[in-house]
Every structure is written in C-alpha cells, then in structure tokens.
Design an enzyme around this catalytic site. Structure first.
Site, PDB file in Angstrom:
ATOM      1  N   ALA A  91      34.749  32.617  29.978  1.00  0.00           N
ATOM      2  CA  ALA A  91      35.658  33.101  31.032  1.00  0.00           C
ATOM      3  C   ALA A  91      35.299  32.466  32.377  1.00  0.00           C
ATOM      4  O   ALA A  91      36.179  32.064  33.140  1.00  0.00           O
ATOM      5  CB  ALA A  91      35.597  34.626  31.126  1.00  0.00           C
ATOM      6  N   TYR A 106      30.552  33.551  29.612  1.00  0.00           N
ATOM      7  CA  TYR A 106      30.396  32.132  29.958  1.00  0.00           C
ATOM      8  C   TYR A 106      31.736  31.384  29.861  1.00  0.00           C
ATOM      9  O   TYR A 106      32.113  30.645  30.772  1.00  0.00           O
ATOM     10  CB  TYR A 106      29.362  31.511  29.015  1.00  0.00           C
ATOM     11  CG  TYR A 106      29.008  30.077  29.294  1.00  0.00           C
ATOM     12  CD1 TYR A 106      28.124  29.742  30.317  1.00  0.00           C
ATOM     13  CD2 TYR A 106      29.540  29.043  28.522  1.00  0.00           C
ATOM     14  CE1 TYR A 106      27.788  28.417  30.566  1.00  0.00           C
ATOM     15  CE2 TYR A 106      29.208  27.719  28.762  1.00  0.00           C
ATOM     16  CZ  TYR A 106      28.325  27.415  29.785  1.00  0.00           C
ATOM     17  OH  TYR A 106      27.993  26.097  30.022  1.00  0.00           O
ATOM     18  N   LYS A 128      33.874  29.592  32.888  1.00  0.00           N
ATOM     19  CA  LYS A 128      34.203  28.155  32.884  1.00  0.00           C
ATOM     20  C   LYS A 128      35.719  27.936  32.906  1.00  0.00           C
ATOM     21  O   LYS A 128      36.194  26.974  33.520  1.00  0.00           O
ATOM     22  CB  LYS A 128      33.561  27.475  31.674  1.00  0.00           C
ATOM     23  CG  LYS A 128      32.032  27.479  31.707  1.00  0.00           C
ATOM     24  CD  LYS A 128      31.496  26.751  32.921  1.00  0.00           C
ATOM     25  CE  LYS A 128      29.976  26.611  32.922  1.00  0.00           C
ATOM     26  NZ  LYS A 128      29.481  25.874  34.088  1.00  0.00           N
ATOM     27  N   ILE A 155      25.534  19.293  25.100  1.00  0.00           N
ATOM     28  CA  ILE A 155      24.646  18.314  25.738  1.00  0.00           C
ATOM     29  C   ILE A 155      23.202  18.756  25.516  1.00  0.00           C
ATOM     30  O   ILE A 155      22.888  19.948  25.660  1.00  0.00           O
ATOM     31  CB  ILE A 155      24.934  18.212  27.260  1.00  0.00           C
ATOM     32  CG1 ILE A 155      26.435  17.998  27.528  1.00  0.00           C
ATOM     33  CG2 ILE A 155      24.091  17.119  27.916  1.00  0.00           C
ATOM     34  CD1 ILE A 155      27.061  16.755  26.957  1.00  0.00           C
ATOM     35  N   GLY A 169      21.895  23.200  41.257  1.00  0.00           N
ATOM     36  CA  GLY A 169      21.213  23.237  39.958  1.00  0.00           C
ATOM     37  C   GLY A 169      20.635  21.884  39.600  1.00  0.00           C
ATOM     38  O   GLY A 169      20.572  21.500  38.430  1.00  0.00           O
ATOM     39  N   ALA A 170      20.195  21.140  40.632  1.00  0.00           N
ATOM     40  CA  ALA A 170      19.733  19.760  40.407  1.00  0.00           C
ATOM     41  C   ALA A 170      18.245  19.677  40.081  1.00  0.00           C
ATOM     42  O   ALA A 170      17.692  18.589  39.965  1.00  0.00           O
ATOM     43  CB  ALA A 170      20.048  18.903  41.631  1.00  0.00           C
ATOM     44  N   ASN A 210      27.250  22.429  39.956  1.00  0.00           N
ATOM     45  CA  ASN A 210      26.684  22.283  38.609  1.00  0.00           C
ATOM     46  C   ASN A 210      25.871  23.491  38.140  1.00  0.00           C
ATOM     47  O   ASN A 210      25.784  23.738  36.937  1.00  0.00           O
ATOM     48  CB  ASN A 210      25.803  21.016  38.579  1.00  0.00           C
ATOM     49  CG  ASN A 210      24.877  20.990  37.384  1.00  0.00           C
ATOM     50  OD1 ASN A 210      25.275  20.644  36.283  1.00  0.00           O
ATOM     51  ND2 ASN A 210      23.618  21.377  37.585  1.00  0.00           N
TER      52      ASN A 210
HETATM   53  P1  NAP Z   1      19.883  24.103  32.864  1.00  0.00           P
HETATM   54  O1  NAP Z   1      19.007  23.065  32.236  1.00  0.00           O
HETATM   55  O2  NAP Z   1      19.672  25.533  32.545  1.00  0.00           O
HETATM   56  O3  NAP Z   1      19.840  23.883  34.463  1.00  0.00           O
HETATM   57  C1  NAP Z   1      20.559  24.730  35.315  1.00  0.00           C
HETATM   58  C2  NAP Z   1      19.921  24.661  36.685  1.00  0.00           C
HETATM   59  O4  NAP Z   1      20.655  25.570  37.540  1.00  0.00           O
HETATM   60  C3  NAP Z   1      18.468  25.133  36.688  1.00  0.00           C
HETATM   61  O5  NAP Z   1      17.690  24.282  37.495  1.00  0.00           O
HETATM   62  C4  NAP Z   1      18.572  26.526  37.286  1.00  0.00           C
HETATM   63  O6  NAP Z   1      17.426  26.951  37.995  1.00  0.00           O
HETATM   64  C5  NAP Z   1      19.724  26.364  38.252  1.00  0.00           C
HETATM   65  N1  NAP Z   1      20.269  27.674  38.614  1.00  0.00           N
HETATM   66  C6  NAP Z   1      20.444  28.758  37.822  1.00  0.00           C
HETATM   67  N2  NAP Z   1      20.916  29.793  38.545  1.00  0.00           N
HETATM   68  C7  NAP Z   1      21.042  29.351  39.818  1.00  0.00           C
HETATM   69  C8  NAP Z   1      21.437  29.964  41.035  1.00  0.00           C
HETATM   70  N3  NAP Z   1      21.838  31.239  41.076  1.00  0.00           N
HETATM   71  N4  NAP Z   1      21.421  29.224  42.168  1.00  0.00           N
HETATM   72  C9  NAP Z   1      21.023  27.929  42.148  1.00  0.00           C
HETATM   73  N5  NAP Z   1      20.617  27.298  41.033  1.00  0.00           N
HETATM   74  C10 NAP Z   1      20.613  28.001  39.884  1.00  0.00           C
HETATM   75  O7  NAP Z   1      21.422  23.829  32.533  1.00  0.00           O
HETATM   76  P2  NAP Z   1      22.187  22.481  32.114  1.00  0.00           P
HETATM   77  O8  NAP Z   1      22.281  22.430  30.642  1.00  0.00           O
HETATM   78  O9  NAP Z   1      21.672  21.308  32.859  1.00  0.00           O
HETATM   79  O10 NAP Z   1      23.647  22.851  32.635  1.00  0.00           O
HETATM   80  C11 NAP Z   1      24.147  22.439  33.891  1.00  0.00           C
HETATM   81  C12 NAP Z   1      25.617  22.816  33.979  1.00  0.00           C
HETATM   82  O11 NAP Z   1      26.330  22.228  32.884  1.00  0.00           O
HETATM   83  C13 NAP Z   1      25.867  24.318  33.881  1.00  0.00           C
HETATM   84  O12 NAP Z   1      26.938  24.684  34.713  1.00  0.00           O
HETATM   85  C14 NAP Z   1      26.262  24.502  32.437  1.00  0.00           C
HETATM   86  O13 NAP Z   1      27.057  25.647  32.258  1.00  0.00           O
HETATM   87  C15 NAP Z   1      27.041  23.224  32.180  1.00  0.00           C
HETATM   88  N6  NAP Z   1      27.167  22.864  30.779  1.00  0.00           N
HETATM   89  C16 NAP Z   1      26.076  22.578  30.028  1.00  0.00           C
HETATM   90  C17 NAP Z   1      26.261  22.226  28.705  1.00  0.00           C
HETATM   91  C18 NAP Z   1      25.097  21.877  27.823  1.00  0.00           C
HETATM   92  O14 NAP Z   1      25.350  21.622  26.635  1.00  0.00           O
HETATM   93  N7  NAP Z   1      23.894  21.842  28.308  1.00  0.00           N
HETATM   94  C19 NAP Z   1      27.531  22.173  28.160  1.00  0.00           C
HETATM   95  C20 NAP Z   1      28.614  22.469  28.950  1.00  0.00           C
HETATM   96  C21 NAP Z   1      28.428  22.807  30.274  1.00  0.00           C
HETATM   97  P3  NAP Z   1      16.236  27.763  37.234  1.00  0.00           P
HETATM   98  O15 NAP Z   1      15.336  26.705  36.707  1.00  0.00           O
HETATM   99  O16 NAP Z   1      15.630  28.603  38.298  1.00  0.00           O
HETATM  100  O17 NAP Z   1      16.890  28.574  36.148  1.00  0.00           O
END
Ligand code: NAP
Length: 244
Positions: free
Chosen positions: A154, A152, A156, A185, A10-11, A87
């Site tokens: 569950a 979500y 995590k 975030i 997810g980078a 991630n």
């Molecule tokens: P984001 O901006 O939605 O980025 C997630 C990335 O993961 C996107 O590039 C997405 O690709 C990719 N992805 C989705 N499904 C995938 C799959 N099946 N295989 C490979 N890649 C995939 O999310 P983020 O906010 O950076 O979050 C990153 C991590 O932190 C997640 O695990 C999230 O649950 C966790 N987190 C985030 C927050 C927050 O406040 N943002 C808080 C707690 C935890 P696409 O562009 O194709 O969708």
C-alpha cells in the site's frame, strides 16, 4: 550532473548507497541522509576519499521536524538541492489478520509520508531555480500485491500516485518527478526472507537472476540526469521481467 547537489535518503547502505555512489560518479555532490548516522558517515567518508563533495546528515524521514532540519543543513552546506532520491524504506511483514496497527503506521510513515515531507521541502528550493529531479523508490509489489506485505505494498502504491500528482503539480517549474520500481534486489532487506520464498521468486523472473543494487542505481541515475528532461510522472520497472 557536475556541481549539482543530490540528497539521497536511506543512503547508509543497500540500494541508497549504490545510488549515492552512482550519482557521485557522475559528478554530483552528495548528501548521504540516513537514520543510522554511523553508516551515513562511513558512506560520506568513502565518497570524499574518491573526490566527491559529500556530507552525512542524520534524518528520520518520517518526522517533519527532522526533514526540515535536514534541508536547513543542506542549504547551509550546499546552498540548495537539484536532485532528491526518496529511497529510505522499511518492511514490517505479516498477514493482515496478524498485522499490528503500529506496523501499518510505521511502514506508511517511513515509506510514504516521508516522500510527501521530503519532496515538499525540496520542491520549495527547486522551484526557485526552476530545475529539479525527484526520483522515488517504489516496488514491484505496488503493482502485483504480495501476501504478508499489505502495509508495504500500500505504501509503495501510494508512492506511485504521489509521484504522478507531484509530476503534474510542478512540471511548470522545471521539476520532473518519476519513480523506479525494483523487483527482487539482493540487499539486507531481502536477505532475511526464507530460502523457499527466494527459490519461488527466482522461478518467476524471466531473466533468471535477482537484481543488483547497481541495476536499480543505473535507472535512478538516468531519471535524475538532465538527459531525462522530457520524462515525468513515470515508473521504470527494474525487475528482470517479473512484472511487465
Ligand atoms: P535497506 O538495506 O534496509 O536500507 C534502507 C536504509 O534506509 C537503511 O540505511 C535504513 O537505516 C534507512 N532508513 C530506515 N528508516 C529510515 C528513516 N525513518 N529515516 C531515514 N532513513 C531510514 O533497504 P534496501 O533494500 O536498500 O531498500 C531501499 C529502498 O528500495 C526501500 O525503499 C525499499 O522499499 C526499496 N525496495 C527494495 C527492494 C529490494 O529487493 N531490496 C525491492 C523493491 C523496493 P537503518 O540502517 O537505520 O535501518
């Protein structure tokens, strides 16, 4: 981390992109793994321009075939893996009574099953070298719950249990497995929340601000470093004090 190989799922954007940049700044070679190959290629290009050995790999982390193919590519390109950052994650929010079974399954598959699939492939490679660092991205809602996020939270919470079990199973091979649990975030994932929800959340954060992707990347980079060698099975909370 000079010369080490890091796979970051997810980078292509958000927190994963910041983690890839942080690990690159510490000398690691980066595999930018994402469902969105265009985003991944762009990040890999940016990193390469700054002198990092980086390559983009298209992957669906919820598919065992796709994950296996990714690690085959990693081995071909880089010879192995030292660091895995699980991630990639998605949300499909709604209250339980309205939640569709497919939304439950999609979130559990992308967020939790993926950690099992990617860790399994990485551990095979890491065990041979008797060195590895796995960092899983959990969430504060694993510990607090959150209305509308049954699937979500569950997924995590499952990551936390899986982290501890992997830590116990592979400690003897020199592999540490930890998690980082971000709070709120600022990314595309949280951007879509309604303003009133964001305002309420801010009130519950003692440090008085939302987190940045760098706040999370800093904690991940520490756990992924050789310096964190005596820490395993732990969760670092990066949430501004929202949950203690
Ligand atoms: P984001 O901006 O939605 O980025 C997630 C990335 O993961 C996107 O590039 C997405 O690709 C990719 N992805 C989705 N499904 C995938 C799959 N099946 N295989 C490979 N890649 C995939 O999310 P983020 O906010 O950076 O979050 C990153 C991590 O932190 C997640 O695990 C999230 O649950 C966790 N987190 C985030 C927050 C927050 O406040 N943002 C808080 C707690 C935890 P696409 O562009 O194709 O969708």
């Amino acid at each position: 981390m000079t010369g080490q190989v890091a796979v970051v799922t997810g980078a292509g954007r958000g927190i994963g992109k910041a983690i890839a940049e942080k690990l690159a700044s510490k000398g690691a070679k980066i595999v930018v793994a994402d469902l969105n190959v265009q985003d991944a290629e762009e990040v890999a290009k940016e990193l390469s321009e700054k002198g990092t050995e980086a390559r983009a790999v298209a992957v669906d982390v919820s598919s065992s075939e796709s994950v296996k193919a990714m690690f085959e590519e990693v081995v071909k390109g880089f010879g192995g893996v030292d660091i895995l950052i699980n991630n990639a994650g998605i949300t499909r929010d709604s209250l339980v009574l309205r939640m569709k079974e497919e939304d439950w399954d999609a979130v559990l598959n992308v967020n939790l099953k993926s950690v099992f699939l990617c860790s399994k492939e990485a551990i095979r490679l890491m065990a041979k070298k008797r060195y590895g660092r796995i960092v899983n991205i959990a969430s504060v809602v694993a510990f607090m719950g959150n209305p509308g996020q049954a699937n979500y939270s569950a997924s995590k919470a499952g990551i936390v249990g899986l982290t501890k079990t992997l830590a116990r199973e592979y400690a003897s091979r020199g592999i540490t497995v930890n998690a980082v649990a971000p709070g709120f975030i600022q990314t595309a994932m949280t951007e879509k929340l309604p303003e009133n929800v964001k305002e309420e959340m801010l009130k519950s954060i003692p440090l008085g601000r939302f987190g940045t992707v760098q706040d999370v990347a800093t904690a991940v980079a520490f756990l992924a470093s050789p310096d964190a060698g005596y820490i395993t099975g732990h969760v670092i909370h990066v949430n501004g004090g929202m949950y203690m």
